[in-house]
Enzyme design. Structure first.
Site, PDB file in Angstrom:
ATOM      1  N   HIS A 100      50.895  42.362  75.350  1.00 27.83           N
ATOM      2  CA  HIS A 100      49.787  41.547  75.868  1.00 27.83           C
ATOM      3  C   HIS A 100      48.758  42.478  76.508  1.00 27.83           C
ATOM      4  O   HIS A 100      49.126  43.497  77.114  1.00 27.83           O
ATOM      5  CB  HIS A 100      50.319  40.541  76.892  1.00 27.83           C
ATOM      6  CG  HIS A 100      49.312  39.507  77.286  1.00 27.83           C
ATOM      7  ND1 HIS A 100      48.291  39.789  78.158  1.00 27.83           N
ATOM      8  CD2 HIS A 100      49.157  38.222  76.901  1.00 27.83           C
ATOM      9  CE1 HIS A 100      47.547  38.693  78.305  1.00 27.83           C
ATOM     10  NE2 HIS A 100      48.043  37.732  77.550  1.00 27.83           N
ATOM     11  N   GLY A 158      41.233  33.998  79.481  1.00 30.56           N
ATOM     12  CA  GLY A 158      40.957  33.490  80.816  1.00 30.56           C
ATOM     13  C   GLY A 158      39.485  33.408  81.172  1.00 30.56           C
ATOM     14  O   GLY A 158      39.138  33.236  82.341  1.00 30.56           O
ATOM     15  N   GLU A 187      44.446  38.202  70.135  1.00 30.15           N
ATOM     16  CA  GLU A 187      43.903  37.797  71.425  1.00 30.15           C
ATOM     17  C   GLU A 187      42.753  38.715  71.817  1.00 30.15           C
ATOM     18  O   GLU A 187      42.994  39.790  72.425  1.00 30.15           O
ATOM     19  CB  GLU A 187      44.992  37.881  72.498  1.00 30.15           C
ATOM     20  CG  GLU A 187      46.164  36.971  72.254  1.00 30.15           C
ATOM     21  CD  GLU A 187      46.771  36.504  73.567  1.00 30.15           C
ATOM     22  OE1 GLU A 187      46.869  35.291  73.748  1.00 30.15           O
ATOM     23  OE2 GLU A 187      47.094  37.339  74.407  1.00 30.15           O
ATOM     24  N   SER A 195      41.537  31.470  75.782  1.00 28.70           N
ATOM     25  CA  SER A 195      40.800  30.281  76.204  1.00 28.70           C
ATOM     26  C   SER A 195      40.967  29.088  75.270  1.00 28.70           C
ATOM     27  O   SER A 195      40.024  28.311  75.088  1.00 28.70           O
ATOM     28  CB  SER A 195      39.314  30.621  76.389  1.00 28.70           C
ATOM     29  OG  SER A 195      39.151  31.544  77.456  1.00 28.70           O
ATOM     30  N   GLU A 255      47.185  42.347  79.131  1.00 30.93           N
ATOM     31  CA  GLU A 255      47.378  42.589  80.570  1.00 30.93           C
ATOM     32  C   GLU A 255      48.451  43.662  80.802  1.00 30.93           C
ATOM     33  O   GLU A 255      48.358  44.441  81.749  1.00 30.93           O
ATOM     34  CB  GLU A 255      47.719  41.266  81.270  1.00 30.93           C
ATOM     35  CG  GLU A 255      46.480  40.377  81.350  1.00 30.93           C
ATOM     36  CD  GLU A 255      46.745  38.891  81.434  1.00 30.93           C
ATOM     37  OE1 GLU A 255      47.885  38.476  81.686  1.00 30.93           O
ATOM     38  OE2 GLU A 255      45.780  38.126  81.221  1.00 30.93           O
ATOM     39  N   ASN A 292      52.101  31.061  77.607  1.00 31.65           N
ATOM     40  CA  ASN A 292      52.398  32.250  78.422  1.00 31.65           C
ATOM     41  C   ASN A 292      52.044  31.918  79.866  1.00 31.65           C
ATOM     42  O   ASN A 292      50.867  31.792  80.206  1.00 31.65           O
ATOM     43  CB  ASN A 292      51.537  33.419  77.905  1.00 31.65           C
ATOM     44  CG  ASN A 292      51.629  34.645  78.801  1.00 31.65           C
ATOM     45  OD1 ASN A 292      52.496  34.736  79.660  1.00 31.65           O
ATOM     46  ND2 ASN A 292      50.722  35.596  78.580  1.00 31.65           N
ATOM     47  N   TRP A 293      53.081  31.752  80.670  1.00 32.48           N
ATOM     48  CA  TRP A 293      52.838  31.372  82.073  1.00 32.48           C
ATOM     49  C   TRP A 293      52.411  32.559  82.932  1.00 32.48           C
ATOM     50  O   TRP A 293      52.069  32.384  84.096  1.00 32.48           O
ATOM     51  CB  TRP A 293      54.097  30.714  82.662  1.00 32.48           C
ATOM     52  CG  TRP A 293      54.221  29.256  82.305  1.00 32.48           C
ATOM     53  CD1 TRP A 293      53.618  28.611  81.250  1.00 32.48           C
ATOM     54  CD2 TRP A 293      54.989  28.259  82.997  1.00 32.48           C
ATOM     55  NE1 TRP A 293      53.968  27.279  81.243  1.00 32.48           N
ATOM     56  CE2 TRP A 293      54.805  27.040  82.308  1.00 32.48           C
ATOM     57  CE3 TRP A 293      55.815  28.281  84.118  1.00 32.48           C
ATOM     58  CZ2 TRP A 293      55.426  25.849  82.717  1.00 32.48           C
ATOM     59  CZ3 TRP A 293      56.430  27.097  84.531  1.00 32.48           C
ATOM     60  CH2 TRP A 293      56.223  25.896  83.828  1.00 32.48           C
ATOM     61  N   LYS A 294      52.485  33.772  82.385  1.00 35.47           N
ATOM     62  CA  LYS A 294      52.126  34.983  83.139  1.00 35.47           C
ATOM     63  C   LYS A 294      52.875  35.001  84.487  1.00 35.47           C
ATOM     64  O   LYS A 294      54.011  34.562  84.546  1.00 35.47           O
ATOM     65  CB  LYS A 294      50.613  35.058  83.329  1.00 35.47           C
ATOM     66  CG  LYS A 294      49.856  34.872  82.023  1.00 35.47           C
ATOM     67  CD  LYS A 294      48.403  35.203  82.148  1.00 35.47           C
ATOM     68  CE  LYS A 294      47.687  34.851  80.864  1.00 35.47           C
ATOM     69  NZ  LYS A 294      46.335  35.374  80.788  1.00 35.47           N
ATOM     70  N   GLY A 311      47.434  30.642  77.594  1.00 30.47           N
ATOM     71  CA  GLY A 311      47.739  31.034  78.963  1.00 30.47           C
ATOM     72  C   GLY A 311      47.562  29.854  79.904  1.00 30.47           C
ATOM     73  O   GLY A 311      48.421  28.985  80.038  1.00 30.47           O
ATOM     74  N   GLY A 312      46.412  29.801  80.555  1.00 28.81           N
ATOM     75  CA  GLY A 312      46.150  28.813  81.604  1.00 28.81           C
ATOM     76  C   GLY A 312      46.483  27.380  81.217  1.00 28.81           C
ATOM     77  O   GLY A 312      47.079  26.633  82.011  1.00 28.81           O
TER      78      GLY A 312
END
Ligand code: PEP
Length: 248
Positions: free
Chosen positions: A92, A168, A162, A208, A94, A9-11, A229-230
């Site tokens: 998600h 993150g 999640e 993470s 967010e 997920n590049w957000k 994610g990251g």
């Protein structure tokens, strides 16, 4: 048999130049032994789908529940499909936090995704406060019941667990905690949809995930892959996660 899935997920990250990371990932995994999915910002979806070809699937990060219409700034599932997507991340944390998305919103969007022939990656997870002061399984159970539509099958649904406090932050639950929630999600799916669908639906862990912890997370029961994610932004980070999943 559930085919494992490494999803990124590049957000709200990534410009055209970042597509070189997709080319690098493809070069490192020309025939991956697991499904690989990248969900870029909508602006990159069509271009990424071209670079990714048949090797890496692409997906959206959200969609509207309507097919089209007067919804300025929104994107429908059919539009994502038209740009090359096969999956859409929904619910998600967010989106739930930044846009006040409810379980009901997520369920309506999931119906639209499934009706468009795409796969909904539905996210659930507890906050730190809920983990510390409430019954985590009850929270997750409520989110599953409210967010997953009756039309779900093993072919059009992926569930991502999640924990919000792990996203993150570099913190992850203990492996026992991950296993407890994944076993619970599996049981819940089996009870609602029957053993066939319940046992065949993929359940991802997200929060993470890094090259350094992927192997131990992928060894946990009912973990069928990861939503990352990251560490999905750079091929050098995502590639070892894919390799760890191939070896799990
Ligand atoms: C995510 O946003 O879905 C996620 C899991 O992020 P990270 O891997 O950066 O914790």
């Amino acid at each position: 048999m559930r085919r494992k899935l490494a999803a990124g997920n590049w957000k709200m990250n990534g410009l055209g130049a970042g597509l070189s990371e997709v080319a690098a990932l493809k070069a490192a995994h020309p025939a991956p032994g697991v499904d690989v999915l990248l969900c870029p910002p909508a602006t990159l979806l069509a271009r990424m789908s071209e670079v990714a070809g048949d090797t890496i699937a692409t997906g959206g990060q959200d969609c509207h529940d309507a097919k089209n219409g007067a919804h300025t700034g929104d994107i429908s599932a059919a539009m994502l499909a038209d740009a090359g997507a096969s999956h859409v991340i929904l619910g998600h944390s967010e989106r739930r936090q930044d846009h006040d998305e409810t379980d009901n919103d997520v369920r309506q969007k999931a119906k639209a995704v499934m009706a468009a022939g795409l796969i909904a990656v539905i996210c659930v997870g507890e906050s730190l406060d809920e983990r510390e002061h409430a019954n985590t399984l009850q929270i997750i159970g409520g989110q599953l019941a409210g967010s997953i539509p009756d039309a779900a099958t093993a072919a059009n649904l992926v569930v991502a667990y999640e924990p919000i406090w792990a996203i993150g932050t570099g913190k992850i639950p203990t492996l026992d905690q991950i296993g407890e929630v994944h076993d619970f999600i599996r049981d819940t799916l089996e009870r609602r949809f029957g053993p066939g669908v319940g046992r065949s639906t993929r359940i991802l862990y997200g929060g993470s995930v890094k090259p350094s912890n992927a192997t131990e997370i992928f060894a946990v029961s009912n973990v069928d892959g990861a939503l990352v994610g990251g560490a999905s932004l750079k091929a050098a980070d995502f590639s070892p996660i894919i390799t760890a999943l191939e070896q799990a």
